[in-house]
Write a protein that holds these residues in place. Sequence first.
Motif, short mmCIF file in Angstrom:
data_model
loop_
_atom_site.label_atom_id
_atom_site.label_comp_id
_atom_site.label_asym_id
_atom_site.label_seq_id
_atom_site.Cartn_x
_atom_site.Cartn_y
_atom_site.Cartn_z
N THR A 61 102.02 -68.08 -76.66
CA THR A 61 101.96 -68.16 -78.13
C THR A 61 100.66 -68.82 -78.52
O THR A 61 100.22 -69.78 -77.88
N PHE A 62 100.02 -68.31 -79.57
CA PHE A 62 98.77 -68.94 -80.04
C PHE A 62 98.60 -68.66 -81.52
O PHE A 62 99.34 -67.86 -82.11
N THR A 63 97.64 -69.36 -82.13
CA THR A 63 97.40 -69.12 -83.56
C THR A 63 95.98 -68.59 -83.77
O THR A 63 95.06 -68.93 -83.02
N VAL A 64 95.85 -67.76 -84.80
CA VAL A 64 94.54 -67.22 -85.21
C VAL A 64 94.47 -67.37 -86.74
O VAL A 64 95.50 -67.50 -87.39
N PRO A 65 93.27 -67.36 -87.32
CA PRO A 65 93.20 -67.40 -88.79
C PRO A 65 93.95 -66.21 -89.38
O PRO A 65 93.82 -65.09 -88.87
N SER A 66 94.75 -66.44 -90.44
CA SER A 66 95.55 -65.33 -91.01
C SER A 66 94.67 -64.15 -91.40
O SER A 66 95.06 -62.99 -91.25
N ASP A 67 93.47 -64.45 -91.89
CA ASP A 67 92.57 -63.37 -92.30
C ASP A 67 92.18 -62.47 -91.12
O ASP A 67 91.75 -61.34 -91.32
N ASP A 68 92.29 -63.01 -89.90
CA ASP A 68 91.90 -62.23 -88.72
C ASP A 68 93.11 -61.65 -88.00
O ASP A 68 92.97 -61.09 -86.91
N LEU A 69 94.32 -61.80 -88.59
CA LEU A 69 95.51 -61.37 -87.86
C LEU A 69 95.49 -59.86 -87.58
O LEU A 69 95.70 -59.43 -86.44
N SER B 119 95.60 -53.99 -69.85
CA SER B 119 94.98 -55.00 -68.99
C SER B 119 95.70 -56.34 -69.06
O SER B 119 95.73 -57.09 -68.10
N ILE B 120 96.33 -56.64 -70.22
CA ILE B 120 97.06 -57.92 -70.30
C ILE B 120 98.43 -57.77 -69.64
O ILE B 120 98.87 -58.63 -68.89
N GLY B 121 99.10 -56.65 -69.95
CA GLY B 121 100.41 -56.39 -69.37
C GLY B 121 101.54 -57.18 -70.01
O GLY B 121 102.33 -57.82 -69.32
N TYR B 122 101.61 -57.18 -71.35
CA TYR B 122 102.72 -57.87 -72.03
C TYR B 122 103.78 -56.86 -72.43
O TYR B 122 103.53 -55.64 -72.43
N ARG B 123 104.99 -57.36 -72.80
CA ARG B 123 106.03 -56.43 -73.24
C ARG B 123 105.89 -56.14 -74.73
O ARG B 123 105.83 -55.00 -75.15
N GLU B 124 105.89 -57.20 -75.54
CA GLU B 124 105.73 -56.96 -76.98
C GLU B 124 104.93 -58.07 -77.66
O GLU B 124 104.76 -59.15 -77.11
N ILE B 125 104.46 -57.73 -78.87
CA ILE B 125 103.75 -58.72 -79.68
C ILE B 125 104.66 -59.12 -80.85
O ILE B 125 105.18 -58.24 -81.54
N ILE B 126 104.82 -60.42 -81.05
CA ILE B 126 105.56 -60.90 -82.23
C ILE B 126 104.58 -61.71 -83.06
O ILE B 126 103.79 -62.49 -82.49
N HIS B 127 104.58 -61.53 -84.38
CA HIS B 127 103.66 -62.36 -85.17
C HIS B 127 104.35 -62.87 -86.42
O HIS B 127 105.36 -62.32 -86.87
N ASP B 128 103.79 -63.96 -86.96
CA ASP B 128 104.44 -64.67 -88.06
C ASP B 128 103.37 -65.38 -88.87
O ASP B 128 102.58 -66.14 -88.31
N THR B 129 103.32 -65.11 -90.17
CA THR B 129 102.33 -65.81 -91.00
C THR B 129 102.95 -66.96 -91.80
O THR B 129 102.24 -67.72 -92.44
N ASP B 130 104.29 -67.08 -91.74
CA ASP B 130 104.94 -68.16 -92.49
C ASP B 130 104.96 -69.45 -91.69
O ASP B 130 106.02 -70.02 -91.41
N VAL B 131 103.79 -69.88 -91.27
CA VAL B 131 103.69 -71.10 -90.49
C VAL B 131 102.66 -72.02 -91.13
O VAL B 131 101.84 -71.58 -91.95
N CYS B 132 102.71 -73.29 -90.75
CA CYS B 132 101.77 -74.26 -91.29
C CYS B 132 101.42 -75.26 -90.20
O CYS B 132 102.29 -75.66 -89.42
N ILE C 175 96.52 -87.41 -93.42
CA ILE C 175 97.36 -86.27 -92.98
C ILE C 175 96.87 -85.03 -93.73
O ILE C 175 96.62 -85.10 -94.93
N ALA C 176 96.73 -83.94 -93.01
CA ALA C 176 96.29 -82.70 -93.67
C ALA C 176 97.19 -81.54 -93.22
O ALA C 176 97.88 -81.64 -92.21
N TYR C 177 97.14 -80.47 -93.99
CA TYR C 177 97.92 -79.30 -93.62
C TYR C 177 97.09 -78.05 -93.87
O TYR C 177 96.18 -78.04 -94.71
N ALA C 178 97.40 -77.00 -93.11
CA ALA C 178 96.67 -75.74 -93.28
C ALA C 178 97.65 -74.59 -93.16
O ALA C 178 98.38 -74.50 -92.16
N LYS C 179 97.68 -73.74 -94.20
CA LYS C 179 98.63 -72.63 -94.18
C LYS C 179 97.94 -71.32 -93.83
O LYS C 179 98.53 -70.26 -93.95
N ASN C 180 96.68 -71.42 -93.43
CA ASN C 180 95.92 -70.18 -93.23
C ASN C 180 95.83 -69.74 -91.77
O ASN C 180 94.90 -69.08 -91.38
N GLU C 181 96.83 -70.15 -90.98
CA GLU C 181 96.85 -69.66 -89.60
C GLU C 181 98.09 -68.79 -89.40
O GLU C 181 99.09 -68.96 -90.10
#
Length: 414
Positions: free
Chosen positions: A311-319, A332-345, A259-265
Amino acid sequence: MARIVMKFGGTSMAGIERIRAVAERVKGEVDRGNDVAVIVSAMAGETDRLVQFCREASSRYDPREYDVVVASGEQVSSGLLAIMLQSMDVDARSWMGWQLPIRTSEAYSSARIDDIDADILSKAIEGGKVAVIPGFQGMTREGRLATLGRGGSDTSAVAIAAAMKADRCDIYTDVDGVYTTDPRIVPKARKLSKITYEEMLELASVGAKVLQTRSVGLAMKHGVPLQVLSSFEDKPGTMIVDETEFEDKDMEKQLITGIAYAKNEAKVTLTSIADKPGSVAAIFKPLAEGNINVDMIVQNFARDTGNTDVTFTVPSDDLARSLDILEQAKESIGYREIIHDTDVCKVSVVGVGMRSHAGVASTMFETLADRGINIMAITTSEIKVSVLIEEAYTELAVRVLHTAYGLDQQDDAA
Ligand code: ADP
Ligand code: ASP
Ligand code: MG
């Protein structure tokens, strides 16, 4: 007589007394009549310190100059180890990456090794010299220094072992092998005597930082016999082996290997996107063009509005860069808003056993649900299931999953 590559990580090189202990180990192999090349990391904490200097100097630093700065930690530790070996009457000298050379791609700060000229090294060790080589660094075709990404000394070691056709590549570190999960967060983690290249590759890629992912891929490709072991204790370590070296009964016994975990997304959600062909492509094309590695992706269709949230994940360093790109592509995408969160694992369970068994994912979901841990995204591969959860639950999730899959060490086996 064998040809051996020994690699020592940052904790093993942290200070003169530890370097002395490393030199004793190297001398031990030389005294047994083996030819030895040693790859070293910077002293523990040094690379972080150097990275911080670059960030403080400028938030938009030139990656070529960043590499010049961060590669210096390994230069210091390789010179010190050579001095220490000489003081023990071992014939040793250092070679920097550019002197061999270790040729790399031009992806500064995360370069790949293209090829290594093994001539100098082979001649040196055949002449009885111990070659000490800084890990993590190489030289690009344009003659500039490049580094291999964090944890890259493992990859240097395996690449050198492959180039020198070494009989063994021993990775000495601050734990005595590969465990069922990070032994620093789960005391009941069990040491594995062996693990397949494929499982180690998958575990490394989802966060088990004991080996850099690329080093495992390279060892698998070139059939380098790889071993992880303690630089502080004389104990057998973990062998990374081909699947053919496992008995069928071993494979079937264990459903999950680790089992592994990564907090850098970081998690990003774009709301209210039109549910029509091309919408999703409009999001991921500019991110791909910006060289951003998107990992998990979830699309939620809201039947009443006809719109979806993605919803998708990217490396935190690239957020920050991802957000810039998405802002620019808003029309061109046509979204309403962007929500982001780095407190994920991201927590992942890995095992070749799941190829032939159903129920691995459902055990994972039920176990997390029982503890009230919500799952925000899921991805799977043939031998892995990953879930994205709130960062605060990381340790709890890894611990309960470890127990649920029967991985806990029994007290009498300790
Ligand atoms: P080094 O400086 O020697 O390269 P790293 O810090 O890169 O060492 O890697 C060793 C660390 O990897 C251990 O201290 C441990 O906390 C962590 N780790 C994560 N997952 C595992 C695992 N499955 N088995 C062993 N160690 C693990
Ligand atoms: N010193 C580098 C790092 O800390 C490379 C390594 O230790 O593998 O990432
Ligand atoms: Mg490492």
